[in-house]
Design a protein around this motif. Structure first.
Motif, PDB file in Angstrom:
ATOM      1  N   ASP A 189       0.645  -1.450   0.066  1.00 35.05           N
ATOM      2  CA  ASP A 189      -0.068   0.034   0.280  1.00 35.05           C
ATOM      3  C   ASP A 189       0.689   1.074  -0.286  1.00 35.05           C
ATOM      4  N   ASP A 190       1.020   1.747  -0.940  1.00 37.27           N
ATOM      5  CA  ASP A 190       1.804   2.419  -0.899  1.00 37.27           C
ATOM      6  C   ASP A 190       1.410   4.084  -0.751  1.00 37.27           C
ATOM      7  N   ASN A 191       1.632   4.647   0.427  1.00 37.89           N
ATOM      8  CA  ASN A 191       1.623   5.172   1.804  1.00 37.89           C
ATOM      9  C   ASN A 191       1.935   5.171   2.840  1.00 37.89           C
ATOM     10  N   ASP A 204       7.133   2.134   5.411  1.00 36.61           N
ATOM     11  CA  ASP A 204       8.479   3.860   4.288  1.00 36.61           C
ATOM     12  C   ASP A 204       7.892   3.792   2.783  1.00 36.61           C
ATOM     13  N   ARG A 205       6.303   3.459   2.281  1.00 35.56           N
ATOM     14  CA  ARG A 205       5.587   3.421   1.462  1.00 35.56           C
ATOM     15  C   ARG A 205       6.166   1.795   0.909  1.00 35.56           C
ATOM     16  N   PRO A 206       5.775   1.244   0.762  1.00 36.28           N
ATOM     17  CA  PRO A 206       5.281  -0.381   0.396  1.00 36.28           C
ATOM     18  C   PRO A 206       4.621   0.014  -1.392  1.00 36.28           C
ATOM     19  N   GLU A 207       6.001  -0.238  -1.445  1.00 40.67           N
ATOM     20  CA  GLU A 207       5.796  -0.300  -3.234  1.00 40.67           C
ATOM     21  C   GLU A 207       5.748  -2.302  -4.192  1.00 40.67           C
ATOM     22  N   ASP A 208       6.899  -1.774  -5.238  1.00 45.04           N
ATOM     23  CA  ASP A 208       6.313  -3.583  -5.636  1.00 45.04           C
ATOM     24  C   ASP A 208       6.759  -4.521  -4.705  1.00 45.04           C
ATOM     25  N   PRO A 223      13.887   2.912  -4.410  1.00 49.34           N
ATOM     26  CA  PRO A 223      13.785   1.597  -5.105  1.00 49.34           C
ATOM     27  C   PRO A 223      11.891   1.888  -5.438  1.00 49.34           C
ATOM     28  N   ASP A 224      11.551   1.516  -6.615  1.00 46.65           N
ATOM     29  CA  ASP A 224      10.483   0.760  -7.285  1.00 46.65           C
ATOM     30  C   ASP A 224       9.476  -0.338  -7.744  1.00 46.65           C
ATOM     31  N   ASN A 225       9.895  -0.674  -8.728  1.00 43.93           N
ATOM     32  CA  ASN A 225       9.602  -1.772  -8.827  1.00 43.93           C
ATOM     33  C   ASN A 225      10.539  -2.383  -9.646  1.00 43.93           C
ATOM     34  N   THR A 242      14.501   2.031 -10.255  1.00 45.16           N
ATOM     35  CA  THR A 242      13.633   3.780  -8.563  1.00 45.16           C
ATOM     36  C   THR A 242      12.968   4.533 -10.069  1.00 45.16           C
ATOM     37  N   ASP A 243      12.496   4.926  -8.932  1.00 45.06           N
ATOM     38  CA  ASP A 243      11.653   6.261  -9.162  1.00 45.06           C
ATOM     39  C   ASP A 243      12.537   7.490  -8.095  1.00 45.06           C
ATOM     40  N   GLN A 244      12.617   8.000  -7.576  1.00 43.03           N
ATOM     41  CA  GLN A 244      13.314   9.197  -7.195  1.00 43.03           C
ATOM     42  C   GLN A 244      12.350  10.490  -7.355  1.00 43.03           C
ATOM     43  N   GLY A 248      12.366  11.223 -16.139  1.00 37.23           N
ATOM     44  CA  GLY A 248      11.734  10.077 -16.511  1.00 37.23           C
ATOM     45  C   GLY A 248      12.254   8.698 -15.445  1.00 37.23           C
ATOM     46  N   GLU A 249      11.013   8.499 -15.025  1.00 40.87           N
ATOM     47  CA  GLU A 249      11.055   7.277 -13.929  1.00 40.87           C
ATOM     48  C   GLU A 249      11.495   5.777 -15.080  1.00 40.87           C
ATOM     49  N   LEU A 250      12.204   4.853 -14.489  1.00 36.13           N
ATOM     50  CA  LEU A 250      11.626   3.091 -15.044  1.00 36.13           C
ATOM     51  C   LEU A 250      10.762   2.652 -14.429  1.00 36.13           C
TER      52      LEU A 250
END
Ligand code: FEO
Ligand code: CA
Ligand code: CA
Ligand code: CA
Length: 604
Positions: free
Chosen positions: A306-308, A390-394, A480-482, A495-497, A533-535
Motif C-alpha cells: 500500500d504505497d502511502n 516507508d511507502r511499500p512499492e513493488d 527503489p520502486d519496481n 527507481t523512482d526518485q 523519467g521514472e523507470l
C-alpha cells in the motif's frame, strides 16, 4: 566503472556510468529499442498520432500515457510471439496538451470535457501482440485480433469477491453494485500463473471531486457517508477535473463511487471480449502491484504493498491450490485470505489475517461483514497493529519462499517513529527488505525478515546508506520502486526518485542487485532514463533474452533542480523531447525492449 571491482556479483556486464541527460543509456553490448510510444496506433483502424489534434476517440485506439507495469505472456512455445500488457498510470496534462500550462488546483479552468475524456482514454491499460523478427528485433503486430485498450472511459468491468453487490458498492448508474466502468492509476501489476494480467489500482483517491470549496486545501466532507473511511483513504484528492464533467467522479453526487476503486483488476489478454474483473478479496488500498507466486503447498500467493507513508505490506493466499486448469476469473482470486504484515524487532514477520469476526474486526468496531473489512482494509489493518512502513512499492516473490519489498522513501517519519524495519527518520532514499517465509513456503503466516540495502550515497555518512562495499559510485541508487526476478533468480531494481533526484544528481535507472553470497548488497547500473523519467517495468521473458522497460513521464519530475535544463516541463519548453527529438512533439512516455547484441541471456 571497473568490472573487476564487483567480482562477487553474478551479473556479467560492464557497468554503465551514472548521470543525467536528455536521452537513455544502456550498458555496452546491449540494445534498447523504442517499441511503443504514447499515441502510437495499436489497432489496424487506429489513426496516426496527431499531437495538435488529439481526440478521445483516437486515443482509445492508441497507446496510452505514462506506461508503468509491463507484463508478457507467450503465444508460442518459442516465446517469439506474445501479448504485452502495459499499465498507463496517470496523465501529465501540461506536457500532453500543447498550450496548456499546469492547471490550478481550484477550478482547472483550462480543462474542457474533451480534454478530460482524452485523459480518461489515455489511462488504464494496453494489450498488444508483439513478435520477434528473424533479425532478433521486436515489433508491434498492429493487425492482431488481441490488440485493445482498457480505459476508465469505456471498459466495463465486473466486481467479484466479498464486496460484490454490497450496499456500499451501489451507485445510481449501478444499483446492483456489480459493474464498474474502468480502472485508474494502474501502477505496477503482475501476471497470474494462468497467463492473465493483474492491474493494481493505486492513487484512486486523486480522481475524486467535490463541489465543497477547499478549506486550507482540505474540503470538509464530515457530512458525507463513510466520512471516516474517505478521510483514511484521502478521498477526494481533486487532482483531476473529471468530476466537473462526469457525475461518478463527484462524491457529492455519487458518495459510494470511491468504494469501487482501489482494487486489483484481472484482465484476460487472450480473450478481448472477456470483461475485466475487480477482485475485492485482495483488499482495497493504494495497491502498488500484485506479483504472484505458487507456494510450496500449491496455493496462489499475491504480494501487494500500500504505497502511502506509514501504510502496510499485504499478501493474499488462496484457499484452493493451483492445478494448471485455471482461467480468467478463477476462484483462486476470490476465495482466500488477505494478510497484513507485522515486522517485529527480533527479525520475525507475522502475517495477520483480515477476517470478519476475528479479533477486533467486529460490528462493535464498525465491521458488519467481510465486505466492510475489504472496503476498509486500511482501517482493519490499523486495528490489528500492522507495522507502518516507508511507502511499500513493488514486492517480488521468488519461488523459494523469498520476497523482496521496495520501501521507496518517507520524508515524514520522525525520529520517535522509527522501528527496526523502517530504521531511518526522514528517509529520502528508501531501503529494501528481504522476507524469508517459514519453510520456504510463500503461504506461511510467519517468517523472518532482514534489510538487504539502505539506499542513498554511501560516501555521505549522514545518509546512513548500507551497501556491499563493492558497489561503485555508479551503482548505488535511491528510491527503489519496481523490481523483477530474472530466469536465474537474480534481482533487478528500477527507481523512482520523483523530485528527489536533484539530491543524487542521477537519473532513474535499472540496477542489478546481488542478493547471495559474498556479493550480497552489491548493486550495478545497467540502464538509465532520460531526464525527468521514472523507470518502470522491468519484465524479463522466460528465457531472459528479452527485457521490457517502461520510461514514464520523461522531461517532468524535478526538472527545476537540474542545472543545464532550467525549467520548464511544458510542451513549449520541455527538459527533453525524448524519444522523438522533434521540435513539434512533446516528450513521450515509451516502452523499450532490451536485447543482447548477438543474442543470448541478459547479464550472463
Ligand atoms: Fe505509482 Fe507507488 O508508484
Ligand atoms: Ca511505482
Ligand atoms: Ca514487478
Ligand atoms: Ca514511486
Amino acid at each position: 566503472a571497473d568490472a573487476a571491482a564487483h567480482g562477487a556479483s553474478r551479473y556479467k556486464f560492464e557497468e554503465l556510468t551514472a548521470g543525467n541527460d536528455e536521452t537513455h543509456h544502456i550498458a555496452d553490448g546491449y540494445d534498447a529499442q523504442i517499441l511503443l510510444r504514447w499515441g502510437d496506433p495499436i489497432t489496424a483502424d487506429a489513426p496516426e498520432f496527431d499531437v495538435m489534434n488529439q481526440t478521445a476517440e483516437a486515443q482509445l485506439k492508441q497507446f496510452g500515457y505514462n506506461n508503468d507495469y509491463v507484463g508478457f505472456t507467450a503465444l508460442n512455445d518459442e516465446g517469439t510471439r506474445g501479448l504485452l500488457c502495459v499499465n498507463h498510470e496517470y496523465t501529465n496534462e501540461e506536457v500532453m496538451f500543447p498550450g496548456l500550462g499546469r492547471q490550478d488546483r481550484d477550478g482547472f479552468a483550462g480543462m474542457t470535457e474533451e480534454l478530460v475524456n482524452i485523459e480518461m482514454a489515455a489511462h488504464g491499460g494496453t494489450v498488444v501482440e508483439v513478435a520477434k523478427g528473424e533479425d532478433g528485433t521486436w515489433a508491434l503486430v498492429r493487425d492482431s485480433q488481441y490488440n485493445r485498450r482498457i480505459t476508465p472511459l469505456d471498459t466495463e468491468m465486473t466486481i467479484s469477491g466479498p464486496a460484490a453487490g454490497h450496499d456500499r458498492m451501489m451507485t445510481n448508474a449501478d444499483p446492483e453494485g456489480m459493474t464498474v466502468i474502468g480502472t485508474v492509476n494502474n501502477c505496477a501489476g503482475g501476471m497470474t500463473p494462468w497467463g492473465t494480467y493483474l492491474m493494481a489500482e493505486e492513487n484512486f483517491h486523486g480522481y475524486f471531486w467535490t463541489d465543497i470549496m477547499d478549506v486550507e486545501d482540505k474540503p470538509d466532507i464530515s457530512g458525507h457517508s463513510d466520512a471516516a473511511s474517505k478521510k483514511r483513504y484521502g478521498v477526494p484528492g481533486k487532482w483531476y477535473a473529471w468530476g466537473k464533467f462526469h457525475d461518478r467522479w463527484n462524491i457529492d453526487k455519487e458518495p459510494n463511487e470511491p468504494n469501487r476503486w482501489g482494487w486489483i483488476v484481472e484482465v484476460d489478454p487472450r480473450n478481448p471480449d472477456a470483461k475485466p474483473i475487480k477482485h475485492t478479496a485482495l483488499g482495497r488500498f493504494r495497491h502498488e502491484g500484485a506479483e504472484t507466486t505458487v507456494a510450496s503447498d500449491g496455493r496462489l500467493v499475491v504480494y501487494s504493498g500500500d504505497d502511502n507513508r506509514f501504510d502496510y505490506m499485504y499478501k493474499y493466499v488462496s484457499n484452493g491450490t493451483v492445478t494448471g486448469n485455471e482461467a480468467h476469473g478463477s476462484e483462486l482470486l476470490s476465495d482466500g485470505t488477505l494478510y497484513v504484515a507485522r515486522f517485529d524487532e527480533d527479525g520475525t514477520i507475522t502475517w495477520m489475517p483480515l477476517i470478519h469476526g476475528e479479533g477486533p474486526l467486529t460490528a462493535e468496531n464498525g465491521f458488519n461483514d467481510q465486505a466492510d473489512v475489504m472496503i476498509d482494509t486500511r482501517m482493519a489493518a490499523d486495528l490489528l497493529g500492522a507495522t507502518p512502513m516507508d511507502r511499500p512499492e513493488d514486492a517480488q516473490p521468488r519461488g523459494d519462499g523469498t520476497a523482496y519489498v521496495m520501501l521507496t522513501n518517507n520524508s515524514r517519519r520522525k525520529p520517535d517513529q522509527v522501528n527496526a524495519a523502517n530504521p531511518r527518520p526522514e528517509s529520502s532514499f528508501g531501503h529494501i527488505i528481504e522476507i524469508k517465509e517459514a519453510d520456504g513456503n510463500h503461504s506461511a503466516t510467519t517468517g523472518t525478515w532482514s534489510i538487504l540495502v539502505k539506499c542513498g550515497d554511501p560516501s555521505i555518512t549522514e545518509v546512513g546508506a548500507q551497501w556491499n562495499p563493492d558497489t561503485s559510485e555508479d551503482g548505488w541508487f535511491g528510491s527503489p520502486d519496481n523490481c523483477a526476478i530474472d530466469a536465474d533468480g537474480r534481482l533487478w531494481i528500477s527507481t523512482d526518485q520523483g523530485s528527489n533526484w536533484g539530491k543524487t544528481g542521477k537519473s532513474d535507472g535499472l540496477y542489478a542487485l546481488e542478493t547471495e553470497g559474498e556479493g550480497r548488497g552489491t548493486s550495478k547500473l545497467f540502464f538509465r532514463c532520460p531526464i525527468g523519467g521514472e523507470l518502470c517495468g522491468p519484465y524479463f521473458t522466460e528465457d531472459s533474452e528479452t527485457l521490457f522497460l517502461a520510461v514514464q513521464h520523461p522531461g517532468t519530475d524535478g526538472t527545476k533542480s537540474f542545472k543545464g535544463f532550467e525549467r520548464n516541463s511544458t510542451f513549449e519548453d520541455p527538459a527533453t523531447r525524448w524519444p522523438d527529438f522533434d521540435p513539434n512533439m512533446p516528450p513521450r512516455p515509451s516502452v523499450l525492449v532490451v536485447t543482447k547484441r548477438g543474442g543470448g541471456k541478459i547479464a550472463v
